[in-house]
Every structure is written in structure tokens, then in C-alpha cells.
Design an enzyme around this catalytic site. Structure first.
Site, PDB file in Angstrom:
ATOM      1  N   ASP A  36     -12.115  -5.587  -2.300  1.00  0.00           N
ATOM      2  CA  ASP A  36     -13.049  -6.703  -2.123  1.00  0.00           C
ATOM      3  C   ASP A  36     -14.364  -6.127  -1.621  1.00  0.00           C
ATOM      4  OD1 ASP A  36     -13.229  -7.094   1.044  1.00  0.00           O
ATOM      5  OD2 ASP A  36     -11.150  -6.633   0.518  1.00  0.00           O
ATOM      6  N   GLU A  48       0.799  -1.215   0.000  1.00  0.00           N
ATOM      7  CA  GLU A  48       0.000   0.000   0.000  1.00  0.00           C
ATOM      8  C   GLU A  48       0.839   1.275   0.000  1.00  0.00           C
ATOM      9  OE1 GLU A  48      -4.008  -1.613   2.266  1.00  0.00           O
ATOM     10  OE2 GLU A  48      -2.311  -0.959   3.501  1.00  0.00           O
TER      11      GLU A  48
END
EC number: 3.2.2.9
Length: 229
Positions: A197, A12
Site C-alpha cells: 500500500d 508473510e
């Protein structure tokens, strides 16, 4: 302006870390902090580790050591709001813990003692993200982001969160801890996350597959915000 940026995982933060010039790297208490410049902005980029305690500890170190003027939390999240798809971007208007419950003593769901019912993102930063997204044609959803020390991977758990926090747009594991620390230090913050997700029974498979896409999308949005500050 000095900007603090926080991400939990290496994936990230690695794109942003690769763009930092005049880089100085600090390793402390399991955290990594990259300090330097992106474009004309002085930045301190924290890889905190996963979860609320890691995020809170790392953010405290970031604020104490580097004194940023604002904090941006970046990374991936599970999408909850209808219509969100993998790669879309969410920005916080407020954050709350979905796994905190002191309601027996009159507090709101998700509220901790000596804390507000929710941690409000800096309205100017949220508006800036919304404006940049509109100008760039980016699919952005603004709203409540819920945090907890669980990866939500079941329809039942997701349904419980939606029932108890009906305004939630996304779920993840660090943002509210970061927000709480910023609140205590009186530092403006905003959360910019990309969807990896949708929190259901297939979430773990989706997360593994689409984390790189979410990291690219969230990092790209952070770069656009740095350009606009």
C-alpha cells in the site's frame, strides 16, 4: 551459515515455511519458529506477531535459541518514496522509529536513549540485495525504513512522517525493533519488504487486497538472497 528470518504475519512467512526441509516447529510466547533447511542453508524462520514489542521479543528468542549469523526481516510495507508501486521491493540502508521522540533531551527524532540515531543495516547484505535485484531485473529501492506501532492510513499522518523523516522510502511496524535487538546482539541484519500500500486514506483497502502479492514478492527475494549467500 545459519540465517534467521523474521516476518510478523502468517501470510508473510507461509511461503518460506512451506519450503523448509527437515522442519522442526517451536511455539513459544505467542511466536512460532520454523527451523530446518532451505536449499543448503540452515534457517530459523520466526513468525513474531505484529508490532514492535512482538517483533523485539520474538527476535530475542530467535537469537538466543538458534544463534543465527545474520537476520533478514521480510514482509510487507507501505510505500513512501515517489515512484514505488504495489509489488515493488525495498531494502533497508537504515531504520528508525517514526513514533519515538526524546528530542527534549537532545536526541534526534526517532532516536531512543542508549541507541544510535538510526540502526544501520549491514552494508554487505544491503549491497547483496541490490546486486541480486539488478541481475534479476527487480524494481528495488534502497533507503530508510521507518517503524511505528500504527498502521498509517491517512494522508495527514503520512505527510507528518515524510516531513520529519524526509529520506524515508517505506513504513511498517516491526523492522526497527528487530534492528535494535540485532544491534544489541551485534548480529548483521537487513530488511527486505515488498510494497502492499502507499500509506494514504486507501491504505487499509490496498493492504488487504495486495498483501498476498507483497508476501510473494518479498519471499521470492529472500529465496534469491539465500541462494547467493
Amino acid at each position: 551459515m545459519k540465517v534467521g528470518i523474521v516476518g510478523a504475519m502468517a501470510q508473510e512467512v507461509e511461503i518460506l515455511a512451506s519450503l523448509i526441509e527437515n522442519k522442526n516447529v517451536v511455539h513459544i510466547a505467542g511466536c512460532t519458529i520454523y527451523q530446518g533447511n532451505i536449499q543448503d542453508k540452515e534457517v530459523a524462520l520466526l513468525q513474531s506477531g505484529i508490532g514492535k514489542v512482538a517483533a523485539a521479543m520474538g527476535t530475542t528468542l530467535l537469537l538466543q535459541m538458534f544463534k543465527p549469523d545474520i537476520v533478514i526481516n521480510t514482509g510487507s510495507a507501505g510505500g513512501v518514496s515517489s515512484g514505488l508501486k504495489v509489488g515493488d521491493v525495498v531494502v533497508s540502508t537504515q531504520t528508525v522509529y517514526h513514533d519515538a521522540d526524546v528530542t527534549a533531551f537532545g536526541y534526534a527524532k526517532g532516536q531512543l536513549p542508549a541507541c544510535p540515531p538510526a540502526f544501520i543495516s549491514d552494508p554487505k547484505l544491503t549491497a547483496l540485495v541490490e546486486n541480486v535485484a539488478e541481475q534479476q531485473g527487480i524494481n528495488l529501492t534502497s533507503g530508510l525504513i521507518c517503524s511505528g506501532d500504527s498502521f498509517i492510513n491517512s494522508a495527514e499522518k503520512l505527510a507528518w512522517i515524510k516531513a520529519n523523516f524526509p529520506e524515508v522510502v517505506a513504513i511498517e511496524m516491526e523492522a526497527t525493533a528487530i534492528a535494535q535487538v540485532c544491534h544489541k546482539f551485534n548480529i548483521p541484519f537487513v530488511v527486505i519488504r515488498a510494497i502492499s500500500d502507499v500509506g494514504d486514506g486507501e491504505a487499509s483497502i490496498s493492504f488487504e487486497e495486495f498483501l498476498p502479492l507483497a508476501a510473494r514478492q518479498s519471499s521470492s527475494m529472500v529465496l534469491k538472497i539465500l541462494q547467493s549467500l
